[in-house]
Design an enzyme around this catalytic site. Structure first.
Site, PDB file in Angstrom:
ATOM      1  N   CYS A 155       0.847  -1.194   0.000  1.00 10.60           N
ATOM      2  CA  CYS A 155       0.000   0.000   0.000  1.00 10.60           C
ATOM      3  C   CYS A 155       0.882   1.244   0.000  1.00 10.60           C
ATOM      4  O   CYS A 155       1.624   1.496   0.957  1.00 10.60           O
ATOM      5  CB  CYS A 155      -0.915  -0.001   1.225  1.00 10.60           C
ATOM      6  SG  CYS A 155      -1.813   1.542   1.474  1.00 10.60           S
ATOM      7  N   CYS A 176       0.038   3.685   2.820  1.00 10.28           N
ATOM      8  CA  CYS A 176       0.561   3.229   4.107  1.00 10.28           C
ATOM      9  C   CYS A 176       2.073   3.457   4.187  1.00 10.28           C
ATOM     10  O   CYS A 176       2.605   3.777   5.255  1.00 10.28           O
ATOM     11  CB  CYS A 176       0.252   1.743   4.312  1.00 10.28           C
ATOM     12  SG  CYS A 176      -1.514   1.388   4.334  1.00 10.28           S
ATOM     13  N   ASP A 201      33.605  21.986 -18.856  1.00 11.00           N
ATOM     14  CA  ASP A 201      35.049  22.124 -18.717  1.00 11.00           C
ATOM     15  C   ASP A 201      35.641  21.648 -20.047  1.00 11.00           C
ATOM     16  O   ASP A 201      34.996  20.870 -20.762  1.00 11.00           O
ATOM     17  CB  ASP A 201      35.525  21.240 -17.554  1.00 11.00           C
ATOM     18  CG  ASP A 201      37.031  21.221 -17.430  1.00 11.00           C
ATOM     19  OD1 ASP A 201      37.639  22.283 -17.542  1.00 11.00           O
ATOM     20  OD2 ASP A 201      37.587  20.125 -17.232  1.00 11.00           O
ATOM     21  N   ASP A 242      35.317  16.846 -14.848  1.00 13.17           N
ATOM     22  CA  ASP A 242      35.888  15.540 -14.531  1.00 13.17           C
ATOM     23  C   ASP A 242      35.587  15.108 -13.104  1.00 13.17           C
ATOM     24  O   ASP A 242      35.944  14.012 -12.696  1.00 13.17           O
ATOM     25  CB  ASP A 242      37.399  15.513 -14.798  1.00 13.17           C
ATOM     26  CG  ASP A 242      38.155  16.548 -13.961  1.00 13.17           C
ATOM     27  OD1 ASP A 242      37.582  17.080 -12.997  1.00 13.17           O
ATOM     28  OD2 ASP A 242      39.326  16.814 -14.277  1.00 13.17           O
ATOM     29  N   ASP A 270      37.103  20.061 -10.596  1.00 14.45           N
ATOM     30  CA  ASP A 270      36.016  21.030 -10.710  1.00 14.45           C
ATOM     31  C   ASP A 270      34.962  20.858  -9.619  1.00 14.45           C
ATOM     32  O   ASP A 270      33.810  21.237  -9.819  1.00 14.45           O
ATOM     33  CB  ASP A 270      35.359  20.907 -12.093  1.00 14.45           C
ATOM     34  CG  ASP A 270      36.310  21.292 -13.206  1.00 14.45           C
ATOM     35  OD1 ASP A 270      36.865  22.398 -13.148  1.00 14.45           O
ATOM     36  OD2 ASP A 270      36.498  20.487 -14.132  1.00 14.45           O
TER      37      ASP A 270
END
Length: 705
Positions: free
Chosen positions: A18, A21, A405, A600, A604
């Site tokens: 359910c 529930c 990048d 990468d 970064d």
């Protein structure tokens, strides 16, 4: 309770069927003082909790079990650390089928044959109890626990009400078709669970551990780093490692989404979850199973549901207030009109209220929304794209700008020295030697390419006073000579004049060099554009997405690359912190800008974190990339970004199709029921029928690619 270190626990809720529930269980567990966060994934039936370490974990677990039993008495709570070797299929039992069949036959007999009225009523009552006794029992139990507003309660009230107004055949038939609808709905949900699970069926079951002359079949958990394992043709590679003997073709589609087999030879790296297609391989294990690629993928997908989309959170919150509200409206509908409308009949308005109740159950929405998001995550995984949560699926569909990048993302990141220009009596060999010595401590692709081009032995004892200046260059003393290697700004910092150096015909990254404050020349490093970069950019533009490139390269080579691949904008000569500032600037200029940054995942990290969605590329085996980003492309294929956005958009369409369809049908039936134009049959369709259609619609996401 104050925040602090936490203990993560997972429980499997066997028998949970359910969705409403499930939402109640999650809410109640989150209210416990011992719990920092709790997330219940209805699709996988897994409850993940974070318990404050200062609290009694056993007491917290007992409270969780108590909550589950209070809401769903038949659900079994299983600690996933202690058991659940194999999740048992929960199928309807033969006894239930027989009982249901008997009830239906009794109903048919009462409906078809003309028995005396008293016998008719008795047969209808017996049929009703046989068919819907479990619904009544659950409703009574839940009322005793204070859990009133659920589908069992709604069905019990509606059908008993139908008996009260002497609509005996309708009361029984509604219960019969409700039960059939529930069975079909459960079957559809189970099919979707299995379909999603099949996408992630990459967990290896065993490893062939080489022990002397024998290969012992053991659990992958028992293998340690440095062990040698044997992988036969047709077997899954159980752990990450390096091939020490043999060669073969590997099917890596389950890990990377790449359909083309990959050749592997001695010293080649292999990842767990790949399938050995041909030869016999001996592999030296480089990561324990818990740290392996396959474990990382499974963990990300299984825990993705903890990061819920805004839509999911809203629907769960909406359901909490929705059901009590419609019960109140139904009560008013049954009582008020007969009191205020002339000649109104109570039985007529009670029937309308019963229709209203049956149609109002919110399960279709609560069930289909998380199922749709999980389907989207599963579909992305099949394509070699790991999405860390439904919130990122939702964010991806809103992306209108993708920022890249350059090095290692748009280009291969494999640099080659293609020109050396010297000044002031320095020879090319001298310049290359000095550059290689200074760069020998760095793992940067440019440094590696210079060292590779030099090729000679580097005596590191001759290198002293090494210093790296991030974003500018490096300097050191080589056999007593002060050597400075880096970009033009670094030369200026060190008072080396490079203003007269002609770089008009130079295409690539320029690395300047100075020895004892005398300009020695420059080295040009070039990097190849990835083969699918242009295609990827064209695909993104085809769906109206703006593309931007950020790079630390000098302006000219950056502009050349950007022009070749068709970038809308390029920003060059940026330090790592400048990239974040540039992203901030883009947001300030256009407040509705939704940015995905592609990098990468290692260098970064700050800008990956700042963007709406951080995407890391080529990240098989890279822990740092997985940690830093929200979406992980498990190979170097840039076009997977387009695929990820397309899957996100399809997921969002299906989510809103389900919401609009479910709410629309319910509103129509609720209004018609209140006006007396709809009966309980339509109400049952608005409940179980709509749920079934929504679940089946959610399965379409698995075909997205």
């Amino acid at each position: 309770m104050e925040s602090g270190s936490v203990l993560k626990k997972q429980f499997y809720l066997e028998g949970l069927c359910c969705a409403n529930c499930a939402a109640k269980i999650e809410n109640k567990v989150n209210e416990l003082e011992e719990i920092q966060t709790a997330n219940l994934d209805f699709v996988t039936k897994k409850l993940t909790v974070q318990i404050y370490e200062k609290c009694d974990a056993e007491l917290a677990q007992n409270k969780i079990v108590g909550i589950v039993k209070n809401i769903e008495d038949e659900v079994k709570v299983i600690d996933m650390e202690q058991s659940l070797e194999d999740e048992e299929e929960e199928e309807i039992s033969k006894a239930d089928v027989i009982r249901f069949g008997i009830g239906v036959l009794i109903f048919i007999a009462a409906y078809v044959f003309k028995f005396p009225k008293t016998i008719d009523i008795v047969l209808y009552v017996v049929s009703y109890v046989v068919v819907g006794g479990d619904v009544l029992l659950r409703s009574i139990k839940n009322i005793g626990k204070g859990q009133i507003f659920d589908e069992n309660f709604l069905m019990a009230v509606a059908t008993i009400g139908a008996f009260a107004i002497k609509e005996y055949p309708e009361a029984v038939s509604v219960m019969i078709f409700y039960q059939i609808g529930e069975f079909l709905q459960d079957a559809a949900v189970e099919k979707s669970r299995k379909s999603i699970s099949a996408l992630m069926d990459i967990k290896p079951q065993f490893a062939n551990l080489i022990n002397g002359e024998k290969a012992l079949k053991v659990s992958p958990d028992e293998v340690v780093v440095g062990d040698i394992i044997l992988v036969k043709p047709g077997e899954k590679i159980p752990l990450d490692g390096i091939v020490v003997e043999g060669e073969s073709m590997l099917d890596t589609s389950a890990v990377t989404g790449e359909s083309v087999p990959r050749r592997v030879e001695i010293q080649g790296e292999v990842f767990s979850g790949s399938i050995n297609k041909e030869g016999l391989l001996k592999v030296e294990v480089t990561k324990a199973f818990k740290d392996s690629t396959v474990s990382k993928i499974l963990d990300l997908v299984e825990n993705a549901s903890s990061k819920k989309a805004v839509t999911e959170k809203f629907i769960t919150k909406f359901a909490r207030y929705y059901t009590p509200s419609v019960v109140g409206i139904a009560l008013l509908l049954a009582i008020v009109p007969p009191l205020v409308i002339k000649d109104a009949v109570f039985s007529n308005w009670i029937y309308r209220a019963l229709v209203f109740l049956v149609a109002s159950c919110p399960c279709a929405i609560i069930l289909s929304v998380p199922l749709s998001f999980f389907g989207g995550i599963g579909s992305a995984s099949r394509n070699g794209i790991l999405v860390k949560g439904g919130n990122y699926i939702e964010a991806l569909k809103n992306i209108n700008t993708v920022v890249f990048d350059k090095t290692g993302t748009l280009t291969e990141g494999k640099f080659n020295v293609n020109k050396i220009q010297t000044y002031n009596q320095f020879s090319k060999d001298e310049l290359l030697k000095y550059a290689a010595y200074v760069e020998s401590f760095s793992n940067h692709p440019i440094a590696l390419s210079i060292c590779s081009a030099y090729g000679g032995n580097i005596e590191k004892n001759n290198i002293t006073n090494y210093k790296e200046v991030s974003g500018f260059g490096v300097q050191a003393e080589i056999s007593g000579k002060a050597v400075c290697i880096g970009n033009a700004n670094f030369m200026k910092q060190n008072k080396i004049d490079v203003s007269k150096v002609n770089l008009d015909e130079v295409f690539g990254t320029v690395v300047h060099a100075a020895v004892d404050n005398v300009y020695a020349g420059y080295i040009v490093i070039s990097d190849n554009i990835k083969k699918d970069t242009i295609k990827a950019i064209d695909e993104l533009k085809s769906i109206g997405i703006k593309t931007v490139m950020l790079t630390g390269d000098s302006k000219k080579p950056a502009s050349v690359v950007a022009s070749k691949i068709g970038m809308d904008e390029v920003f060059s000569e940026l330090l790592p912190q400048d990239k974040v500032e540039k992203i901030e600037e883009m947001y300030s200029k256009k407040p509705d800008c939704k940015i995905a940054f592609v990098g990468d995942g290692i260098n970064d990290a700050p800008v990956l974190a700042r963007a709406d969605v951080g995407i890391s590329m080529g990240s098989v085996g890279s822990d740092a990339a997985v940690e830093a980003s929200d979406v992980v492309i498990m190979n170097d294929e840039l076009h997977k970004i387009y695929t990820a956005i397309k899957i996100a958009k399809k997921t969002n369409r299906v989510v809103w199709q389900n919401i609009i369809f479910a709410v629309g049908v319910k509103v129509i039936v609720l209004v018609l029921g209140a006006l007396g134009y709809a009966n309980i049959w339509e109400a049952v369709f608005a409940d179980t029928g709509v749920s079934l259609i929504a679940v089946v619609n959610s399965l379409r996401i698995l075909r997205a690619h």
